[in-house]
Design an enzyme around this catalytic site. Structure first.
Site, PDB file in Angstrom:
ATOM      1  CG  ASP A 140      -1.950   1.021   1.088  1.00 16.07           C
ATOM      2  OD1 ASP A 140      -2.502   1.419  -0.108  1.00 16.07           O
ATOM      3  OD2 ASP A 140      -2.259   1.505   2.081  1.00 16.07           O
ATOM      4  CG  HIS A 147      -4.406  11.382   2.259  1.00 16.04           C
ATOM      5  ND1 HIS A 147      -5.632  11.372   3.047  1.00 16.04           N
ATOM      6  CD2 HIS A 147      -3.368  10.396   2.764  1.00 16.04           C
ATOM      7  CE1 HIS A 147      -5.268  10.402   3.940  1.00 16.04           C
ATOM      8  NE2 HIS A 147      -4.048  10.016   3.693  1.00 16.04           N
ATOM      9  CD  GLU A 212      -6.334   5.265   4.195  1.00 18.18           C
ATOM     10  OE1 GLU A 212      -5.799   5.918   5.167  1.00 18.18           O
ATOM     11  OE2 GLU A 212      -5.733   4.815   3.637  1.00 18.18           O
ATOM     12  CD  GLU A 214      -5.491   3.185  -0.470  1.00 19.63           C
ATOM     13  OE1 GLU A 214      -4.444   2.589  -1.391  1.00 19.63           O
ATOM     14  OE2 GLU A 214      -5.066   3.466   0.738  1.00 19.63           O
ATOM     15  CG  ASP A 246      -5.733   0.841   3.253  1.00 12.96           C
ATOM     16  OD1 ASP A 246      -5.899  -0.294   3.814  1.00 12.96           O
ATOM     17  OD2 ASP A 246      -4.832   1.963   3.663  1.00 12.96           O
ATOM     18  NE  ARG A 250      -8.016   7.279   9.167  1.00 13.41           N
ATOM     19  CZ  ARG A 250      -7.134   7.087   8.018  1.00 13.41           C
ATOM     20  NH1 ARG A 250      -5.958   6.702   8.331  1.00 13.41           N
ATOM     21  NH2 ARG A 250      -7.735   7.611   6.779  1.00 13.41           N
ATOM     22  CD  GLN A 253      -3.259   4.956  10.388  1.00 11.18           C
ATOM     23  OE1 GLN A 253      -4.533   5.280  10.308  1.00 11.18           O
ATOM     24  NE2 GLN A 253      -2.223   5.432   9.370  1.00 11.18           N
ATOM     25  CE  LYS A 266      -3.756   2.695   7.025  1.00 10.50           C
ATOM     26  NZ  LYS A 266      -4.645   3.673   6.103  1.00 10.50           N
ATOM     27  CB  THR A 270      -7.894  -4.290   1.817  1.00 11.25           C
ATOM     28  OG1 THR A 270      -7.137  -4.003   2.708  1.00 11.25           O
ATOM     29  CG2 THR A 270      -7.815  -3.497   0.373  1.00 11.25           C
ATOM     30  CD  GLU A 386      -7.544  13.507   3.382  1.00 14.14           C
ATOM     31  OE1 GLU A 386      -7.346  14.375   2.714  1.00 14.14           O
ATOM     32  OE2 GLU A 386      -7.721  12.382   3.091  1.00 14.14           O
TER      33      GLU A 386
END
Length: 440
Positions: A140, A147, A212, A214, A246, A250, A253, A266, A270, A386
């Site tokens: 990844d 971002h 996420e 992607e 993904d 948080r 993380q 993570k 997925t 975000e």
């Protein structure tokens, strides 16, 4: 870069009317690949190609006299329960099958061939999909400057990305075992979190679940260990692209990332779309890959005239959220954001070249995540982190509903397509995943 040919002709139509519908994802100019079987059966999974609202069963097609030569060899390889053998054949074989399918599906095909093809079609509504290849390794990347800046400035208003970001495509090795196809459901993960001001971490369910946006980059032909892939050849090693979510925990993380980066935050899920849009199909949507003159310019092994001229791809992307409440009330999902892959700071070719420059061997079926795709404007963020300013400014969903982070029962839908005047619109289908309650 792939040259334009007759398969990109905007005026080409199929004898299958659903492929000619305005706004359809799968016209004859697209022809993306997946692995599928008829839903509710014990059939072996096999390769398929989308056309309109149907799937061409490549196992069935390979058993007819409709194909010959390189196209037949490619169809037999793609008829397997995973596409790895097909990927390994390389661009000439991929293109031979694409061209043969285009000829068979094009309006005006010979009546005998048309009859053979009709017997090989399966309605998409009757198909169920599997992950399309055996994924030996999953990497990844972290390649969107927008971002990275958005996330950095949540902590420090005038902050900047780490110095290495503008010099190389940053990445980490992910977990292939929990990659699932659209429709995937997964439980909110448990993990260690460190609450603000606490002296010891807690073991609890993730409270800051995120998505996420992607793209997944499927490796076709690999390279031998110790033999890096040069920029000029990088895209010859890429079969195609899919949508990829993904999922990210948080709060887990933040606590675990120092000093080695993402791990449990993570590796629990997925979600990819079932359809792989080939690099050939994307050829009309290539665009210049920009690098501001004030930024560091790529080192020689990450630079090429072709990449600067057409290394970016204008893939339009959207994120939608369907809450459990919305489902119960019969409301549709709410759109959260939209952006384009053309904004990415590092290109597909650069990701592949950098991945192998130290001697790493890529194999057919390896999967690369593009990294979260965010654009420069308002509403172009590719993660809820975000959009909702780390939960401080929840995003409205309608009817008084809002989200700072994802709740149990939330389904996140990623959608993608390419569209411009003078070219056929092509779509990626959908990646849909749903968060379930933690298993405590």
């Amino acid at each position: 870069m792939t040259a334009l040919d007759h398969t990109h002709d905007v005026n080409a139509h199929s004898w299958l009317e659903s492929a000619n519908a305005a706004g359809a994802d799968f016209p004859i100019q697209n022809l993306p690949f997946s692995v599928f079987r008829r839903r509710g059966t014990q059939q072996a999974f096999r390769g398929g190609v989308a056309i309109g609202d149907q799937v061409v069963d490549l196992a069935a097609l390979a058993a007819t006299p409709a194909l010959e030569g390189a196209a037949l060899q490619a169809a037999r390889a793609a008829a397997q329960p995973a596409l790895n053998d097909f990927f390994a054949l390389g661009p000439a074989a991929w293109r031979a099958l694409r061209h043969a399918l285009f000829a068979l599906l094009k309006d005006g095909a010979a009546p005998g061939q048309l009859a053979l093809l009709r017997d090989c079609l399966v309605p998409q509504r009757e198909a169920e999909h599997s992950v399309p290849a055996r994924i030996g390794d999953y990497t990844d990347f972290y390649t969107s400057l927008d971002h990275a800046l958005n996330c950095t400035r949540l902590l420090l208003a005038e902050g900047d990305v780490t110095p290495n970001f503008r010099w190389l495509p940053i990445a980490y090795h992910g977990r292939a075992s929990t990659i699932g196809v659209s429709g995937q459901t997964f439980r909110r993960p448990m993990g260690q979190v460190m609450p603000p001001g606490a002296k010891a971490p807690l073991y609890q369910a993730c409270a800051r679940m995120d998505y996420e946006l992607e793209l997944g980059i499927w490796i076709g032909q690999g390279n031998a260990a110790g033999e890096p892939i040069a920029m000029a050849q990088a895209e010859q090693h890429v079969f195609g692209i899919c949508l990829l979510n993904d999922w990210s925990a948080r709060d887990i993380q933040v606590w675990e990332m120092a000093p080695l980066g993402p791990f449990l935050a993570k590796n629990f899920a997925t979600t990819i779309s079932p359809w792989i849009v080939t690099m050939d199909a994307l050829a009309p949507y290539r665009t210049a890959w920009p690098r501001p003159a004030t930024d560091p310019q790529p080192l020689d092994y990450l630079d090429s005239p072709a990449n600067r001229e057409a290394g970016a791809i204008d893939i339009r992307l959207e994120v939608w959220l369907e809450s459990q409440r919305a489902r119960q009330e019969g409301r549709g999902p709410a759109r959260l954001s939209s952006t384009s892959f053309r904004h990415q700071y590092w290109s597909v070719a650069q990701m592949v070249a950098h991945h192998t420059m130290g001697g790493c061997a890529l194999n057919p079926g390896d999967l690369l995540g593009s990294g979260t795709i965010s654009g420069p404007g308002p509403g172009e963020a590719g993660a809820l982190l975000e959009l909702a300013s780390a939960g401080r400014n929840p995003v409205p969903l309608g009817d008084g509903d809002e989200r700072g982070f994802l709740e149990d029962g939330d389904a996140v839908l990623l959608r993608g397509w390419c569209e411009k005047p003078g070219a056929a619109r092509i779509g990626f289908g959908e990646s849909r995943g749903t968060v379930l309650a933690a298993l405590r």
